[in-house]
Structures are given as C-alpha cells and as structure tokens.
Design a protein around this motif. Structure first.
Motif: not given
Length: 290
Positions: A201-220
C-alpha cells in the motif's frame, strides 16, 4: 471498537488517526474521565492497524490512538513529500494537539520510535512518557541504505495471493536467518489487491526517501534532551544491540531497560505477552493515576 479521525498534518497532508475505543475511560462516561492519551507510532512500511492488539489492552486504562503516518496506511502519500524528519515529527505534534491527547505517552516502533523521541525532545510539554521499541540511536550509514534498495528490488511483486505474501516474508525472504511467521502476517497487513495481484500500500521509493533522512545521522543528542520517563525495549535478535540499548538508557535522564527473548525486530507481534509485561507496568508507574 475502532474509529477513524482525520488529522491535518504539516503542509495540509491528510492523516488517518485511529482511536481504538470510542470512549476509553475509567469509571463513568464523561469526557473528563477518559484515560491518559497514548499515541502509537508504527515503523517504516507499517500502519496503525498493526497496533490493534496492543491497543486492546491499553484501552482498559488509557486512550490509545494509532496514527497512519504520511506515506503509510490510509494517510496521504504526496508524490513529492516531504518525507523528512521534521515532517514526521510535526505530523505527530499535529495529531496530539488536534486530538487533545496531551500530555501523551508515546509508543514508537523502529522509525516511529525515532519520531517519538525527537518529538519528546522538541516538545516536552506534550509528552508524559515514552516507549522506544527496537530503534538505534547510532547512524546506520550508506551501506545500510543500499542494502534496503537491493532488498526492495528482490520482492517478487505482485504476489498472486496473500498466502504468497505470508510465505515470502515469513519464510522465503533471503534476508531471514530462520522462519518468522509473525513477519509474514505483518507484511500481509500492508498489501492491497490490485488487478494483477497483491502489492504494498506504500511506495517503496517513498520509503527509501523517508529512510534516507535519518540513516546517515546519529541521534544521541536528541535522545539526551528527552526528560520524561523512557522505556527502551529490544528483542534479543532485533536490530538494536544490547550494548547500544544500555547506553541509550544511560544517556536518558529517566531511562529504563527491557529485553525480550526469542524475538527479533517485530517483537510486539512475535512476543505479544512479553511485550505487554514490559510495557504495562512501566506505563502504570509513569502516567498520572487513573
């Protein structure tokens, strides 16, 4: 009983919120007697309906509401987003304010947990307690994003039947080390039947876009800003390692640790009884008396 309530998110995006009981309350029928609010935030690719079992036991004492986050479930999926961290956090804030949930307990799984603690750091006035379910504070890196890109490409879409969905995600997915039937059921809930078969029901392209906004950063740093009582829960075979989870608890001013055996990333669905035994007493101690 489940009731849909539409919420207006940032940029006018229509979000579907689901109140799992029409009037969760303690005692009488008045609005003032409703239990404390609990906002349930699913992870990437999830949907609010995944929280139905958790919401059932929560509704005895609280007002549980699940949010289909942008790009997911029955909420809008704008082609151009945004799908960044600010959008997800602002959407959750909008849901809390428009539904009158504050001060709210936030329960988040995976990406939803990151949204929850970023919200708690930014708006402590809105949050009374926090449950982080199997989400890392460390950066995952570019290699992780590439792994997900390749994994999405491996999906044999469209699936002919829901049984094929359950089998592939629960048994045949080459990323699995052992069969996980609950995982198959989890993905069956995010598929819809089309003319050529079953598709997400979701776009895999949009899921990758969303994920790309947080996987490269730490959140400590954001984690350290959380002031409310916080439970960090991990599955023994999940994505959040024990050492990192315990360090997260140390960084959190009000951190508490829980570990659930015989489960992986989808621990609320693989071990629902153990999940409840971890979360229920924490909420009972952390939330206002009901």
């Amino acid at each position: 009983m489940v009731r849909r309530i539409d919420v207006t998110g940032t940029g006018g995006v229509r979000l579907a919120a689901w109140e799992f009981t029409e009037r969760p309350k303690i005692g009488g029928a008045g609005e003032a007697e409703r239990g404390p609010g609990v906002l349930l935030l699913h992870g990437l690719m999830g949907r609010a309906a995944h929280w139905a079992d958790t919401a059932r036991w929560l509704s005895a004492r609280y007002r549980p509401v699940g949010l289909d986050q942008r790009g997911h479930g029955r909420s809008d999926k704008p082609a151009d987003g945004p799908y960044d961290r600010d959008a997800y956090v602002d959407d959750a804030i909008a849901a809390i304010e428009q539904l009158g949930l504050a001060p709210v307990a936030l329960i988040g799984h995976s990406m939803g947990a990151l949204t929850a603690w970023q919200l708690a750091a930014r708006r402590p006035d809105l949050v009374s307690a926090l449950v982080i379910c199997d989400m890392r504070a460390s950066a995952l890196g570019a290699a992780s994003q590439q792994d997900w890109t390749e994994w999405f490409r491996s999906w044999p879409v469209p699936f002919a039947t829901l049984a094929d969905v359950r089998k592939w995600f629960g048994e045949d997915d080459p990323t699995l080390e052992r069969p996980r039937p609950a995982r198959g059921e989890f993905f069956a809930e995010v598929m819809a039947e089309r003319a050529d078969g079953w598709r997400p029901v979701f776009s895999r392209r949009q899921m990758l876009t969303a994920r790309a906004t947080w996987v490269h950063d730490a959140h400590w740093e954001e984690l350290a800003l959380v002031r409310c009582p916080t439970l960090v829960v991990r599955g023994l075979d999940g994505e959040l390692g024990r050492a990192e989870a315990q360090e997260m608890v140390r960084v959190l001013p009000g951190g508490v640790y829980a570990e659930i055996a015989d489960t992986g990333h989808l621990l609320p669905w693989e071990q629902p009884d153990a999940w409840r035994r971890a979360v229920d007493p924490f909420l009972a101690e952390s939330l206002p008396s009901t």
